[in-house]
Design a protein around this motif. Structure first.
Motif, PDB file in Angstrom:
ATOM      1  N   TYR A 183       0.844  -1.188   0.000  1.00 49.96           N
ATOM      2  CA  TYR A 183       0.000   0.000   0.000  1.00 49.96           C
ATOM      3  C   TYR A 183       0.881   1.241   0.000  1.00 49.96           C
ATOM      4  O   TYR A 183       1.955   1.261   0.599  1.00 49.96           O
ATOM      5  CB  TYR A 183      -0.892   0.009   1.244  1.00 49.96           C
ATOM      6  N   LEU A 184       0.389   2.289  -0.645  1.00 51.75           N
ATOM      7  CA  LEU A 184       1.102   3.556  -0.729  1.00 51.75           C
ATOM      8  C   LEU A 184       0.237   4.650  -0.128  1.00 51.75           C
ATOM      9  O   LEU A 184      -0.924   4.797  -0.513  1.00 51.75           O
ATOM     10  CB  LEU A 184       1.431   3.889  -2.185  1.00 51.75           C
ATOM     11  N   MET A 185       0.802   5.410   0.801  1.00 49.74           N
ATOM     12  CA  MET A 185       0.098   6.540   1.397  1.00 49.74           C
ATOM     13  C   MET A 185       0.776   7.834   0.977  1.00 49.74           C
ATOM     14  O   MET A 185       1.997   7.969   1.075  1.00 49.74           O
ATOM     15  CB  MET A 185       0.104   6.456   2.932  1.00 49.74           C
ATOM     16  N   VAL A 186      -0.019   8.801   0.506  1.00 52.42           N
ATOM     17  CA  VAL A 186       0.475  10.153   0.267  1.00 52.42           C
ATOM     18  C   VAL A 186      -0.121  11.031   1.353  1.00 52.42           C
ATOM     19  O   VAL A 186      -1.299  10.904   1.693  1.00 52.42           O
ATOM     20  CB  VAL A 186       0.113  10.654  -1.149  1.00 52.42           C
ATOM     21  N   HIS A 187       0.706  11.920   1.925  1.00 54.60           N
ATOM     22  CA  HIS A 187       0.269  12.675   3.086  1.00 54.60           C
ATOM     23  C   HIS A 187       1.165  13.890   3.276  1.00 54.60           C
ATOM     24  O   HIS A 187       2.178  14.060   2.588  1.00 54.60           O
ATOM     25  CB  HIS A 187       0.312  11.791   4.344  1.00 54.60           C
ATOM     26  N   PHE A 188       0.784  14.764   4.213  1.00 61.67           N
ATOM     27  CA  PHE A 188       1.704  15.799   4.671  1.00 61.67           C
ATOM     28  C   PHE A 188       2.014  15.502   6.135  1.00 61.67           C
ATOM     29  O   PHE A 188       1.506  14.519   6.697  1.00 61.67           O
ATOM     30  CB  PHE A 188       1.142  17.204   4.438  1.00 61.67           C
ATOM     31  N   THR A 189       2.880  16.297   6.778  1.00 57.16           N
ATOM     32  CA  THR A 189       3.346  15.907   8.104  1.00 57.16           C
ATOM     33  C   THR A 189       3.117  16.946   9.189  1.00 57.16           C
ATOM     34  O   THR A 189       3.377  16.652  10.360  1.00 57.16           O
ATOM     35  CB  THR A 189       4.846  15.551   8.079  1.00 57.16           C
ATOM     36  N   GLY A 190       2.664  18.159   8.855  1.00 52.59           N
ATOM     37  CA  GLY A 190       2.443  19.146   9.906  1.00 52.59           C
ATOM     38  C   GLY A 190       2.405  20.546   9.366  1.00 52.59           C
ATOM     39  O   GLY A 190       2.034  20.776   8.207  1.00 52.59           O
ATOM     40  N   GLU A 191       2.785  21.518  10.201  1.00 50.77           N
ATOM     41  CA  GLU A 191       2.754  22.915   9.804  1.00 50.77           C
ATOM     42  C   GLU A 191       4.123  23.352   9.281  1.00 50.77           C
ATOM     43  O   GLU A 191       5.118  22.647   9.417  1.00 50.77           O
ATOM     44  CB  GLU A 191       2.340  23.800  10.988  1.00 50.77           C
ATOM     45  N   GLY A 192       4.177  24.566   8.703  1.00 47.05           N
ATOM     46  CA  GLY A 192       5.427  25.093   8.182  1.00 47.05           C
ATOM     47  C   GLY A 192       5.662  24.682   6.741  1.00 47.05           C
ATOM     48  O   GLY A 192       5.081  23.723   6.243  1.00 47.05           O
ATOM     49  N   SER A 193       6.540  25.412   6.060  1.00 45.20           N
ATOM     50  CA  SER A 193       6.713  25.239   4.615  1.00 45.20           C
ATOM     51  C   SER A 193       7.298  23.886   4.243  1.00 45.20           C
ATOM     52  O   SER A 193       7.037  23.371   3.162  1.00 45.20           O
ATOM     53  CB  SER A 193       7.614  26.354   4.060  1.00 45.20           C
ATOM     54  N   THR A 194       8.094  23.279   5.137  1.00 46.74           N
ATOM     55  CA  THR A 194       8.692  21.985   4.825  1.00 46.74           C
ATOM     56  C   THR A 194       7.714  20.847   5.046  1.00 46.74           C
ATOM     57  O   THR A 194       7.635  19.910   4.247  1.00 46.74           O
ATOM     58  CB  THR A 194       9.954  21.762   5.674  1.00 46.74           C
ATOM     59  N   ASN A 195       6.946  20.897   6.118  1.00 46.80           N
ATOM     60  CA  ASN A 195       6.024  19.810   6.436  1.00 46.80           C
ATOM     61  C   ASN A 195       4.759  19.822   5.584  1.00 46.80           C
ATOM     62  O   ASN A 195       4.112  18.787   5.412  1.00 46.80           O
ATOM     63  CB  ASN A 195       5.633  19.869   7.908  1.00 46.80           C
ATOM     64  N   GLN A 196       4.391  20.981   5.058  1.00 48.45           N
ATOM     65  CA  GLN A 196       3.209  21.085   4.210  1.00 48.45           C
ATOM     66  C   GLN A 196       3.616  20.907   2.746  1.00 48.45           C
ATOM     67  O   GLN A 196       3.481  21.817   1.919  1.00 48.45           O
ATOM     68  CB  GLN A 196       2.494  22.423   4.454  1.00 48.45           C
ATOM     69  N   GLN A 197       4.165  19.723   2.480  1.00 49.24           N
ATOM     70  CA  GLN A 197       4.525  19.295   1.145  1.00 49.24           C
ATOM     71  C   GLN A 197       4.082  17.841   1.014  1.00 49.24           C
ATOM     72  O   GLN A 197       3.410  17.318   1.898  1.00 49.24           O
ATOM     73  CB  GLN A 197       6.031  19.455   0.905  1.00 49.24           C
ATOM     74  N   MET A 198       4.461  17.168  -0.068  1.00 43.53           N
ATOM     75  CA  MET A 198       3.996  15.806  -0.295  1.00 43.53           C
ATOM     76  C   MET A 198       5.039  14.788   0.165  1.00 43.53           C
ATOM     77  O   MET A 198       6.211  14.862  -0.219  1.00 43.53           O
ATOM     78  CB  MET A 198       3.683  15.587  -1.775  1.00 43.53           C
ATOM     79  N   TYR A 199       4.561  13.841   0.963  1.00 44.03           N
ATOM     80  CA  TYR A 199       5.375  12.749   1.486  1.00 44.03           C
ATOM     81  C   TYR A 199       4.727  11.420   1.112  1.00 44.03           C
ATOM     82  O   TYR A 199       3.506  11.344   0.938  1.00 44.03           O
ATOM     83  CB  TYR A 199       5.484  12.848   3.011  1.00 44.03           C
ATOM     84  N   LEU A 200       5.546  10.377   1.024  1.00 40.22           N
ATOM     85  CA  LEU A 200       5.045   9.040   0.717  1.00 40.22           C
ATOM     86  C   LEU A 200       5.487   8.059   1.793  1.00 40.22           C
ATOM     87  O   LEU A 200       6.611   8.131   2.299  1.00 40.22           O
ATOM     88  CB  LEU A 200       5.564   8.545  -0.634  1.00 40.22           C
ATOM     89  N   SER A 201       4.591   7.125   2.114  1.00 43.22           N
ATOM     90  CA  SER A 201       4.908   6.025   3.021  1.00 43.22           C
ATOM     91  C   SER A 201       4.385   4.736   2.403  1.00 43.22           C
ATOM     92  O   SER A 201       3.419   4.739   1.636  1.00 43.22           O
ATOM     93  CB  SER A 201       4.291   6.253   4.397  1.00 43.22           C
ATOM     94  N   HIS A 202       5.025   3.627   2.773  1.00 38.26           N
ATOM     95  CA  HIS A 202       4.678   2.325   2.204  1.00 38.26           C
ATOM     96  C   HIS A 202       4.410   1.339   3.330  1.00 38.26           C
ATOM     97  O   HIS A 202       5.027   1.399   4.401  1.00 38.26           O
ATOM     98  CB  HIS A 202       5.838   1.818   1.335  1.00 38.26           C
ATOM     99  N   SER A 203       3.469   0.426   3.095  1.00 39.49           N
ATOM    100  CA  SER A 203       3.178  -0.624   4.057  1.00 39.49           C
ATOM    101  C   SER A 203       2.995  -1.937   3.316  1.00 39.49           C
ATOM    102  O   SER A 203       2.361  -1.981   2.256  1.00 39.49           O
ATOM    103  CB  SER A 203       1.912  -0.301   4.855  1.00 39.49           C
TER     104      SER A 203
END
Length: 476
Positions: A37-57
């Motif tokens: 499975y692939l998850m696309v998400h963000f991680t929090g506040e601020g310019s770096t965390n409010q971008q696109m991140y990927l996680s795999h399970s």
């Protein structure tokens, strides 16, 4: 005799409930060869965390951050921040889109300004393989809504009745001077143009609704073809046999102790090979990130079960409102190859050891004591293939060090063969010190990366000064 039979029946029912509970709590993991499975998400506040991140399970409950936990896409348009992404796959699997809220809290916007005068756009990326993505573009979805103040939490689902996508999102249209988010929808076939937005979901009175995600049900499960979960003061479940048809209120998750005051951002996931689902919920009130609740019938609120924290793991980064895709084997292979957990490194100058290679306004130079992400790169397998290296920016993923004549710039990978060659190098023993490293151009093998007047250059190396200028240490 009847009393014995009654007791025996009660025991059998209890045993059956026990095993049903166990099957929900610990879903059978997919076979090792099955994709995950692939998850696309963000991680929090601020310019770096409010971008696109990927996680795999591999099993849908234990997640690993991809790309070393770093962002995989950065918005360079609109507010230059993104939240609440959805990952859309075309029915034939030939195209993918990420659509996200154009919002950057604490980096130029406050919650009040984003609610009452926020971006009316969504941010969109497109891909043909889940690995290489286009530059982002803005899609104006709320500009045509009278007094529409923003556009939040987009989602999209393929509608087989019309062979296009129903794109839906939340927009604040104030009611009696107070905030009132409703869900609007439009149709699109390409995420470049849309039909005129229409009201999709509105709750009575002043009640808002913001986060909605729809899942299509397999035949024989529940009474509805589609189930949606929404944040509207509760996590409300509704069912329908048509995406734009009549929806029936099925109840909410307050019965299992999860109210809208505690959780938001519902995110569906179906376990591979079985009719079991996880509904991931973002514990925003406690800043706890996502947690799964499991069910064998998404249309039945009483069937949901919260999970012990020991039964799942969300990885090293906090996962905020996103989307989960069940991968095919080919998709999984491409994603894991593109976004391995390659460490972030700096390149230290040999003859000016207080200086490091960095980018500034997409130009590249060496500067003193740079510790910011401007001086951090991932040494990827070279864009032309194994045995070579390419330098990908950490804070501008998809951008690589590219030579242009004798100059260097940080440039977005356009996917062409020429770009790949210009951004690929052979890592060799340092020309001034074999314990350090030098980097030979792939398509100009008589030239090396060097600095000259603190600017990064690509030059032939003919003397001792040049050898020193062309020697670097790969360091943390």
């Amino acid at each position: 005799m009847s009393r014995v039979l009654t007791r025996l029946a009660a025991i059998l029912v209890a045993v059956g409930l026990f095993f049903t509970s166990q099957s929900l709590t610990t879903p059978q993991q997919a076979a090792a060869a099955d994709p995950g499975y692939l998850m696309v998400h963000f991680t929090g506040e601020g310019s770096t965390n409010q971008q696109m991140y990927l996680s795999h399970s591999a099993d849908g409950l234990h997640w690993n951050d991809l790309n070393g936990g770093g962002m995989v896409l950065r918005s360079t348009v609109g507010t230059r921040g993104v939240r609440d992404p959805a990952l859309v796959r075309s029915p034939d699997g030939s195209k993918y889109w990420i659509i996200a809220t154009d919002l950057c809290i604490s980096c130029g916007q406050t919650w009040d300004s984003s609610i009452n005068d926020g971006s009316r756009n969504l941010v969109v990326w497109e891909s043909t393989d889940l690995a290489t993505w286009s530059q982002p573009w803005l899609l104006n979805v709320a500009g045509a809504i009278p007094d529409g103040r923003n556009a939040w939490a987009p989602e999209a689902i393929w509608d087989p009745q019309t062979n296009d996508y129903v794109l839906y999102w939340a927009t604040n249209v104030p009611l009696n001077g107070k905030t009132k988010h409703r869900i609007y929808y439009a149709r699109t076939s390409d995420f470049h143009t849309i039909t005129t937005p229409q009201t999709y979901i509105e709750r009575p009175g002043a009640q808002e609704i913001i986060d909605t995600q729809i899942i299509e049900m397999p035949s024989g499960v529940g009474a509805y073809r589609y189930v949606r979960a929404s944040g509207d003061g509760q996590i409300t479940l509704e069912g329908s046999n048509s995406i734009l048809g009549t929806w029936t209120n099925l109840g909410n998750l307050s019965g299992v102790g999860l109210t809208g005051a505690m959780v938001e951002g519902p995110m569906w996931m179906k376990f591979n090979g079985t009719n079991k689902w996880a509904l991931y919920l973002d514990q925003y009130a406690s800043s706890g990130g996502y947690m799964p609740v499991l069910t064998t019938d998404p249309s039945n609120p009483a069937s949901y079960q919260k999970q012990a924290s020991s039964s799942y793991s969300m990885g090293g980064t906090k996962k905020r409102h996103g989307w989960i895709m069940n991968l095919t084997a080919a998709e999984e292979s491409r994603v894991l190859a593109r976004f391995p957990n390659t460490p972030a490194n700096r390149l230290q100058s040999y003859n000016f050891q207080d200086r490091y290679v960095r980018h500034t306004n997409f130009d590249v130079r060496i500067d003193q004591n740079v510790t910011s992400q401007d001086a951090q790169f991932r040494l990827r397998t070279g864009l032309v293939g194994s045995g070579t290296v390419s330098f990908e920016s950490v804070n501008f993923p998809g951008y690589f060090l590219r030579q242009d004549g004798t100059d260097f710039q940080l440039v977005y990978n356009d996917g062409t063969s020429q770009f790949a060659q210009d951004a690929t190098f052979n890592k060799v023993a340092g020309l001034a010190d074999a314990t350090w490293s030098s980097f030979q151009s792939y398509n100009h093998p008589d030239r090396y990366i060097r600095h000259y007047a603190f600017e990064l250059k690509l030059d032939p190396i003919t003397n001792a000064t040049g050898r020193s200028d062309a020697t670097f240490r790969v360091t943390s």
